[in-house]
Design a protein around this motif. Structure first.
Motif, PDB file in Angstrom:
ATOM      1  N   THR A 308       0.836  -1.197   0.000  1.00 24.93           N
ATOM      2  CA  THR A 308       0.000   0.000   0.000  1.00 24.93           C
ATOM      3  C   THR A 308       0.876   1.255   0.000  1.00 24.93           C
ATOM      4  N   THR A 309       0.477   2.220  -0.852  1.00 19.88           N
ATOM      5  CA  THR A 309       1.175   3.503  -0.875  1.00 19.88           C
ATOM      6  C   THR A 309       0.140   4.608  -1.044  1.00 19.88           C
ATOM      7  N   THR A 310       0.478   5.785  -0.589  1.00 22.14           N
ATOM      8  CA  THR A 310      -0.445   6.931  -0.686  1.00 22.14           C
ATOM      9  C   THR A 310      -0.050   7.805  -1.873  1.00 22.14           C
ATOM     10  N   LEU A 311      -1.047   8.145  -2.696  1.00 20.49           N
ATOM     11  CA  LEU A 311      -0.830   8.977  -3.870  1.00 20.49           C
ATOM     12  C   LEU A 311      -1.245  10.429  -3.595  1.00 20.49           C
ATOM     13  N   GLY A 312      -0.910  11.341  -4.530  1.00 20.63           N
ATOM     14  CA  GLY A 312      -1.373  12.722  -4.452  1.00 20.63           C
ATOM     15  C   GLY A 312      -0.661  13.576  -3.431  1.00 20.63           C
ATOM     16  N   THR A 313      -1.278  14.744  -3.170  1.00 22.36           N
ATOM     17  CA  THR A 313      -0.773  15.715  -2.199  1.00 22.36           C
ATOM     18  C   THR A 313      -1.948  16.222  -1.367  1.00 22.36           C
ATOM     19  N   ALA A 314      -1.626  17.013  -0.394  1.00 21.71           N
ATOM     20  CA  ALA A 314      -2.665  17.518   0.515  1.00 21.71           C
ATOM     21  C   ALA A 314      -3.778  18.214  -0.273  1.00 21.71           C
ATOM     22  N   PRO A 315      -5.031  18.072   0.126  1.00 21.66           N
ATOM     23  CA  PRO A 315      -6.144  18.679  -0.608  1.00 21.66           C
ATOM     24  C   PRO A 315      -6.109  20.216  -0.529  1.00 21.66           C
ATOM     25  N   VAL A 316      -6.591  20.832  -1.592  1.00 25.80           N
ATOM     26  CA  VAL A 316      -6.716  22.297  -1.654  1.00 25.80           C
ATOM     27  C   VAL A 316      -8.183  22.659  -1.433  1.00 25.80           C
ATOM     28  N   ALA A 317      -8.412  23.609  -0.544  1.00 29.91           N
ATOM     29  CA  ALA A 317      -9.786  23.985  -0.207  1.00 29.91           C
ATOM     30  C   ALA A 317     -10.567  24.372  -1.458  1.00 29.91           C
ATOM     31  N   GLY A 318     -11.825  23.892  -1.538  1.00 24.91           N
ATOM     32  CA  GLY A 318     -12.689  24.239  -2.648  1.00 24.91           C
ATOM     33  C   GLY A 318     -12.414  23.470  -3.921  1.00 24.91           C
ATOM     34  N   THR A 319     -11.552  22.432  -3.872  1.00 14.84           N
ATOM     35  CA  THR A 319     -11.178  21.649  -5.054  1.00 14.84           C
ATOM     36  C   THR A 319     -11.705  20.226  -4.914  1.00 14.84           C
ATOM     37  N   THR A 320     -12.240  19.710  -6.010  1.00 18.29           N
ATOM     38  CA  THR A 320     -12.660  18.304  -6.045  1.00 18.29           C
ATOM     39  C   THR A 320     -11.682  17.527  -6.908  1.00 18.29           C
TER      40      THR A 320
END
Length: 370
Positions: A308-320
């Motif tokens: 298991t690995t985590t993808l992406g980066t921290a979420p940006v407010a107001g973004t889907t």
């Protein structure tokens, strides 16, 4: 002396007699010698007639170029003189170019009677409605010229005028048609002596210009949007400001805005439309420019089968977020889903997983581990 009274001296070569009521009168003159002795005498019978009843029109004033009728009564025949002319008849019509006194004479066969009438000629009135004008629907223009002392003014018709009795009223007319309309206004100027003159002016009212910058728009930084509406024939366009526009002189320019901030920005654009007749209109449109979306799927990596690995980066407010493909992901809509995918083969397998919104960045997952 009988029937009259000598006025002044009665010893001169000539005398003046004031006669009384109509009757028979007489005069007697007696000569005197140098020694004052009476000499020959002479007798003169006088037939005293009643005073004539001749009457004439009262004095009158006319305007230069005008005429007036003069009338006499109380006589038998009438002869008029004045202005170097002679007329006959009880009534005459005259058109003098300057102030003139007319004398009418009438006779009963023995006595001649006369009366005088003065015709005063006043200067003609001056009316100036001004030069013909062209204007736009709803745009005021001034008619006429400066007022003259002692004059009164009357405009016709009164439609659209600020005043129908001013020398220089303001005219404001509307034209809701698609073609120019011509209106005619008449000015009557009257002097203090009652002389008047008229003048007309034509006013061409061109249709109003139509400007439509279009509805308010919302777009993203770097995403083009079209402003305005379809071009109208014989109209020119000017947009302001020109920043970001494909053209500042077309009816429907393409706007490609940039927003490098972290918050929406509202831009305002104004279009000025000018018709072939010079009529103008303006319209504004507001464009909301949202910041560009930022997508980061994370760095490429290698994992072992079923690790298991985590993808992406921290979420940006107001973004889907939307990930694809969904295979091995804990969620396709999370900013940082976990990835776990087995590799039952004997060679590493590369799996690009993009995330949206763009720009896209893929994480390459290699399996199996050895």
């Amino acid at each position: 002396m009988r029937g009259g009274t000598i006025q002044g001296s009665a010893t001169g070569r000539t005398i003046q007699v004031l006669w009384g009521a109509a009757s028979a009168g007489s005069l007697r003159v007696q000569g005197l010698s140098v020694l004052s002795c009476p000499t020959d005498s002479a007798f003169k019978a006088v037939n005293l007639r009643a005073a004539g009843t001749l009457t004439a029109s009262p004095n009158v004033s006319i305007c230069l170029g005008g005429s007036t009728t003069l009338t006499a009564s109380g006589g038998q025949t009438y002869t008029w003189t004045g202005g170097g002319q002679t007329f006959t008849g009880a009534s005459i019509t005259v058109t003098p170019t300057q102030t003139t006194t007319y004398t009418v004479q009438s006779t009963d066969g023995t006595c001649t009677y006369s009366r005088q009438v003065t015709v005063t000629v006043t200067a003609t009135a001056v009316a100036n409605a001004g030069s013909d004008l062209a204007t736009c629907s709803g745009a005021p223009v001034t008619l006429g010229t400066a007022a003259l002392t002692g004059y009164t003014y009357q405009w016709s018709p009164a439609t659209g005028l600020s005043s129908a009795t001013a020398a220089q009223p303001t005219l404001t007319l509307s034209n809701t048609t698609g073609a120019a309309q011509t209106f005619t206004y008449t000015l009557r100027a009257t002097t203090a002596n009652g002389c008047f003159a008229t003048s007309t002016v034509q006013v061409v009212v061109n249709p109003v210009a139509v400007a439509d910058a279009g509805p308010s728009r919302t777009t993203c930084s770097g995403v083009p949007v079209t402003l305005g509406t379809a071009a109208l024939a014989s109209s020119s366009y000017q947009w302001s400001p020109a920043t970001g526009l494909s053209s500042a002189t077309v009816a429907q320019p393409v706007l490609t805005p940039t927003n490098t901030t972290g918050a929406p920005q509202t831009l305002s654009y104004l279009v000025t439309v000018t018709t072939a007749n010079g009529c103008t209109a303006t319209s504004t449109v507001q464009v909301t420019v949202n910041p560009a979306a930022v997508a980061d799927a994370g760095s490429d990596r290698a994992v072992c089968s079923a690790e298991t690995t985590t993808l992406g980066t921290a979420p940006v407010a107001g973004t889907t977020y939307a990930w694809s493909p969904a295979a091995g992901l804990s969620s396709t809509t999370a900013a940082q889903p976990t990835f776990n995918l087995p590799n039952t083969g004997s060679a590493p397998r590369c799996t690009p997983i993009p995330s949206r919104p763009p720009p896209l960045r893929a994480a390459r997952l290699l399996a199996p581990c050895g």
